[in-house]
Design a protein around this motif. Structure first.
Motif, PDB file in Angstrom:
ATOM      1  N   GLU A 166       2.941  -6.604  -9.023  1.00 42.37           N
ATOM      2  CA  GLU A 166       1.545  -6.849  -9.408  1.00 42.37           C
ATOM      3  C   GLU A 166       1.479  -8.297 -10.082  1.00 42.37           C
ATOM      4  O   GLU A 166       1.930  -8.234 -11.212  1.00 42.37           O
ATOM      5  CB  GLU A 166       1.080  -5.756 -10.297  1.00 42.37           C
ATOM      6  CG  GLU A 166      -0.478  -5.870 -10.442  1.00 42.37           C
ATOM      7  CD  GLU A 166      -0.961  -4.760 -11.266  1.00 42.37           C
ATOM      8  OE1 GLU A 166      -0.462  -3.649 -11.501  1.00 42.37           O
ATOM      9  OE2 GLU A 166      -2.437  -4.727 -11.464  1.00 42.37           O
ATOM     10  N   LEU A 224       2.110   1.674  -3.600  1.00 40.96           N
ATOM     11  CA  LEU A 224       1.067   2.234  -4.365  1.00 40.96           C
ATOM     12  C   LEU A 224       0.801   3.930  -3.923  1.00 40.96           C
ATOM     13  O   LEU A 224       0.636   4.608  -4.933  1.00 40.96           O
ATOM     14  CB  LEU A 224      -0.235   1.613  -4.168  1.00 40.96           C
ATOM     15  CG  LEU A 224      -1.336   1.903  -5.109  1.00 40.96           C
ATOM     16  CD1 LEU A 224      -2.037   0.568  -5.234  1.00 40.96           C
ATOM     17  CD2 LEU A 224      -2.292   2.987  -4.859  1.00 40.96           C
ATOM     18  N   ASP A 252       0.753  -1.204  -0.184  1.00 38.26           N
ATOM     19  CA  ASP A 252       0.095   0.284   0.000  1.00 38.26           C
ATOM     20  C   ASP A 252       1.024   1.108   0.001  1.00 38.26           C
ATOM     21  O   ASP A 252       0.452   2.333  -0.543  1.00 38.26           O
ATOM     22  CB  ASP A 252      -0.872  -0.008   1.360  1.00 38.26           C
ATOM     23  CG  ASP A 252      -2.008  -1.264   1.229  1.00 38.26           C
ATOM     24  OD1 ASP A 252      -2.185  -1.696   0.013  1.00 38.26           O
ATOM     25  OD2 ASP A 252      -2.371  -1.539   2.444  1.00 38.26           O
ATOM     26  N   GLU A 305      -5.460  -0.998  -1.531  1.00 38.02           N
ATOM     27  CA  GLU A 305      -5.392  -1.696  -3.076  1.00 38.02           C
ATOM     28  C   GLU A 305      -6.986  -1.954  -3.476  1.00 38.02           C
ATOM     29  O   GLU A 305      -7.124  -1.948  -4.847  1.00 38.02           O
ATOM     30  CB  GLU A 305      -4.576  -3.022  -2.583  1.00 38.02           C
ATOM     31  CG  GLU A 305      -4.300  -3.776  -3.897  1.00 38.02           C
ATOM     32  CD  GLU A 305      -3.714  -5.084  -3.929  1.00 38.02           C
ATOM     33  OE1 GLU A 305      -3.235  -5.355  -2.837  1.00 38.02           O
ATOM     34  OE2 GLU A 305      -3.555  -5.901  -4.783  1.00 38.02           O
TER      35      GLU A 305
END
Ligand code: FMN
Ligand code: SF4
Ligand code: SF4
Ligand code: FES
Lengths: 450, 340
Positions: free
Chosen positions: A254, A95, A92, A211
């Protein structure tokens, strides 16, 4: 190359700014949802997508959203769980740090679907610099009219706030998070009522992981069906995996759900294999809370099928021979790692993080840490191993929130799969107090870090 | 109404009743022990986990069992629910585990603790625990704290049941929270000191199941089993004035609320009744307390109940206009309260 839905543009220079983000198609989901879709239609797409919560429990997001109570005249809230404190999990942060606007975009689109006029991002205190990145992104979004009143002339108003926590793992548990957000002590609430009925300030609330909320963006952009086409079975779409430990290329990846574990560990696209090409010993596949598995069981299920990176495949065999995808904190240990030492670290963590509300977790976590410390010191007895087993069993399932289970499972699984290593510590007594000595007598390479 | 079966005994209870309340309606051995739940305190319960039970069948509509043991004090019954408490070895084992957890850091200083004899943790350990401890490490300790001049907090004995926190929140004014720190070093905070100015703060003593919050005015005066409880009342403009007086000889050593068999007070009493009225002449004596908990208090007392009754009758006759029976100084020799 697997499909990238969240991190596609992560390496584009300046992607953290609104202008570059929009050049790359950013905020299209907000425009599409607000201009062409009803909130119900957005919820429907999320249901179709099969998206499951990325915070750890894997609960279907569309279903969670449809449980949200909608009494007239009562505000509803969306709360983003950015507390990310599970050892081994750092996706997280990656991101939010790299593409903050993806989260803000998801917050707006999801809030529209839920009818939430206000949303909060609750971020752990240690991520202070990330909170500042988010604040900046939010300011940019306000300036561009993507937040605030009448977004895209749709009549939808939305405000999004960042709240920094004070650094407690337990504040990642959704009801403790809500308490903390309300300015109270971060104790998990006793459920029911669930947040969907009485959450923030007693109002209906959805709490979702960073996410999860970010994944709403590609789902709205490409449609739920397209998202569901990626992955295997009920594990749809892509998942961010935080890979760490004895691998050549630690980092955030990913993956399309369903990638074989073996491929994930050894292929150059992902972890690139084990450091110095040593032997794989064990993997904690989903963050510190999930059961540790030895190499043979993480690569193949008990039935001999290849183990896949999916909710179902990782859980295959139950706790006897399986584990959980959890939050995707993938910790790899090679043959030089000590499962006992590792477990000590975990028990210390859960002892430190227990909120102290309920007796089994408050007292049991400390007790387990003390016994682990004793074993590590070379003072353990065979009876201590049985005692540890008994204590974890008496915590599991008897607590207010799942932190008790999270503290019990690593202990149970380490003993289940690596009992001989515990016995070794007990038998060798003080002679393995010195870890280096231990490895030399075992005839295996000394760990680089010790 | 909902039909619920606990340990093979079926009872109809109003909707919204908890499993624990339903069990108390049935009564007897099947009632789970409760260390943190307190029916008079909202949101109490759920913390200690001593009251856990197994739900074998969720309801008539959805007969699936519940996956984990539940806290009976915080779980409402459903029509057709089937619950196991003492008929489940699993529950008993799990409860013994909870008791052990509650005891590993407890100082076990009963010999010097004012609560000994009326301590729920003693009762719990005796009834549901195991004889040996498997804990071999140092127990945690805290400094004693005086909360004002009347109450002492001995945090080392606290089981973090949160009852005092709820009392301070719900019965007294101007108080936010009472726990600081977390995990096994969490403690009832001294914010609670602010609560002592309040007329009702002394109730934290009564709700405390252990000797963590004790009455300083009673401190070390006597073991409770040497004192004799007597129910009494007075006209009080702050509370109901219905109290229990604890006598040693002719002296009232302390005043408490009237606790029922589950250790819950019938009425909250004010600090004035509790701390400032310790003379027999302050009170209208109703009679000796019926002690029905299998506690040490009930041992060998009240042999002379008849004498007391006679005393009261004699006084009643002496008061021609039906005035209250005022057992002033000398009217009653509390040493005579030995009845059975
Ligand atoms: C002790 C504990 C810590 C947790 N920490 C986090 C966390 O840091 N981030 C998170 O998203 N979920 C965390 N969770 C899970 C949340 O309670 C909740 O299930 C999740 O935020 C729901 O979002 P999702 O449905 O999108 O996964 C934690 C749960 C527990 C019991
Ligand atoms: S399980 Fe642990 S963290 Fe969760 S409420 Fe109980 S004491 Fe607190
Ligand atoms: S001091 Fe007593 S009443 Fe307060 S939490 Fe501790 S045990 Fe409970
Ligand atoms: S009495 Fe139910 S949990 Fe304490």
């Amino acid at each position: 190359m697997g499909k990238k839905l969240l991190l596609e543009h992560v390496d584009v220079p300046g992607i953290n700014t609104l202008s570059v983000y929009r050049q790359k198609g950013g905020y299209a989901s907000v425009e599409k949802a607000l201009k062409t879709m009803t909130p119900e239609a957005v919820v429907e797409e999320v249901k179709t997508s099969g998206l499951r919560g990325r915070g750890g429990a894997g609960f279907p997001t569309g279903m969670k959203w449809s449980f949200l109570a909608k009494p007239a005249g009562v505000p509803r809230y969306l709360v983003c769980n950015a507390d990310e404190s599970e050892p081994g999990t750092f996706k997280d942060r990656y991101l939010m740090e790299k593409i903050p606007h993806l989260l803000i975009e998801g917050m707006i689109t999801a809030s529209y679907a839920l009818g939430a006029r206000t949303s909060y991002i609750y971020i752990r205190g240690e991520y202070f610099y990330v909170a500042q990145i988010l604040e900046k992104a939010i300011a940019e979004a306000y300036e561009a009219g993507l937040l605030g009143k009448n977004i895209f002339n749709s009549g939808f108003d939305h405000d999004c706030y960042v709240q920094v926590g004070a650094g407690a793992y337990i504040c990642g548990e959704e009801t403790a998070l809500l308490e903390s957000l309300e300015g109270k002590r971060g104790n998990p609430r006793i459920k029911p009522p669930f947040p969907a009925v009485a959450g923030l300030y007693g109002c209906p609330t959805v709490v979702n992981n960073v996410e999860t909320i970010a994944a709403v963006v590609p789902i709205v952009n490409h449609g739920g069906a397209a998202y569901a086409a990626i992955g295997v079975g009920k594990s749809t779409g892509t998942k961010l995996i935080s890979a760490s430990g004895h691998i050549k290329k630690p980092g955030v990846y990913e993956i399309e759900l369903g990638v074989p574990v073996e491929e994930f560990i050894y292929s150059d696209e992902y972890c690139g294999g084990i450091i110095n090409d040593r032997k794989l010993k064990a993997v904690v596949a989903g963050g510190s809370s999930v059961p540790i598995l030895p190499a043979d069981l993480i690569l193949k299920t008990a039935a001999g099928e290849p183990r896949l990176m999916s909710y179902e495949s990782l859980a295959d065999g139950g706790f006897a021979s399986g584990t959980m995808l959890g939050s995707g904190g993938f910790i790899v240990m090679d043959e030089t790692a000590s499962v006992v030492k590792n477990l000590y670290t975990f028990t210390r963590f859960y002892h430190h993080e227990s909120c102290g509300q309920c007796s089994p977790c408050r007292e049991g976590t400390g007790w387990m840490e003390k016994i682990m410390h004793k074993i590590l010191d070379g003072d353990g007895t065979m009876n201590d191993i049985e005692l540890l087993w008994d204590i974890q069993a008496k915590i599991e399932g008897k607590t207010i929130c799942p932190l008790g289970d999270a503290a019990a499972w690593p202990v149970a699984s380490a003993i289940r799969h690596f009992r001989s290593e515990f016995e070794e510590y007990v038998r060798r007594g003080h002679s393995i107090k010195d870890v280096k000595h231990y490895y030399s007598t075992k005839g295996i390479p000394e760990p680089a870090y010790s | 109404m909902a039909k619920v079966t606990i340990d093979d005994i079926t009872i109809d209870v109003p909707d919204g009743t908890t499993i624990l309340q339903a069990a108390r309606m049935i009564g007897g051995d099947i009632v789970p022990p409760a260390m943190c739940y307190y029916s008079k305190l909202k949101t109490s319960g759920g913390y200690c986990r001593t009251c856990i039970v197994k739900v074998e069948q969720g309801s008539a509509k959805d007969p699936r069992p519940m996956p984990k043991p539940v806290a009976s004090c915080r779980t409402t019954v459903m029509d057709g629910m089937v619950v196991r408490n003492i008929t489940s070895p699993e529950v008993l084992e799990a409860r013994a585990g909870v008791v052990e957890f509650l005891l590993i850091n407890h100082p076990l200083d009963c010999p010097v603790c004012d609560q000994a004899g009326e301590c729920h943790l003693q009762d719990l350990a005796y009834e549901h625990g195991k004889a040996d401890t498997r804990y071999e490490f140092e127990r945690r300790e805290f400094e004693k704290i005086d909360i004002g001049d009347k109450v002492q907090l001995h945090m080392t004995r606290c089981i973090l049941c949160y009852r005092c926190v709820k009392v301070a929140d719900q019965i007294t004014d101007g108080r936010v929270h009472g726990v600081i720190n977390r995990g096994d070093v969490a403690e009832i905070s001294t914010y609670i000191e602010n609560a002592i100015d309040n007329d009702f703060s002394g109730n934290v003593i009564d709700v405390c199941p252990v000797g963590a919050l004790t009455d300083k005015t009673f401190r070390f005066q006597s073991r409770v089993w040497y004192t004799k409880p007597v129910d009494a009342h007075r006209d009080c403009d702050k509370c109901s004035g219905k109290v229990r007086l604890w006598y040693k000889g002719e002296e009232v050593l302390r005043v408490t609320g009237r606790k029922d068999k589950y250790g819950e007070v019938e009425d909250w009493i004010c600090n004035s009744c509790r701390f400032d009225h310790k003379k027999t002449s302050d009170w209208v004596i109703e009679g000796p307390t019926k002690v029905d908990r299998h506690s040490v208090i009930s041992a060998n007392h009240y042999e002379n109940l008849r004498i007391l009754k006679a005393n009261i009758e004699r006084q009643k006759k002496a008061l021609p206009h039906g005035e209250k029976v005022q057992l002033g100084q000398g009217a009653l020799d509390p040493n005579n309260i030995h009845g059975k």
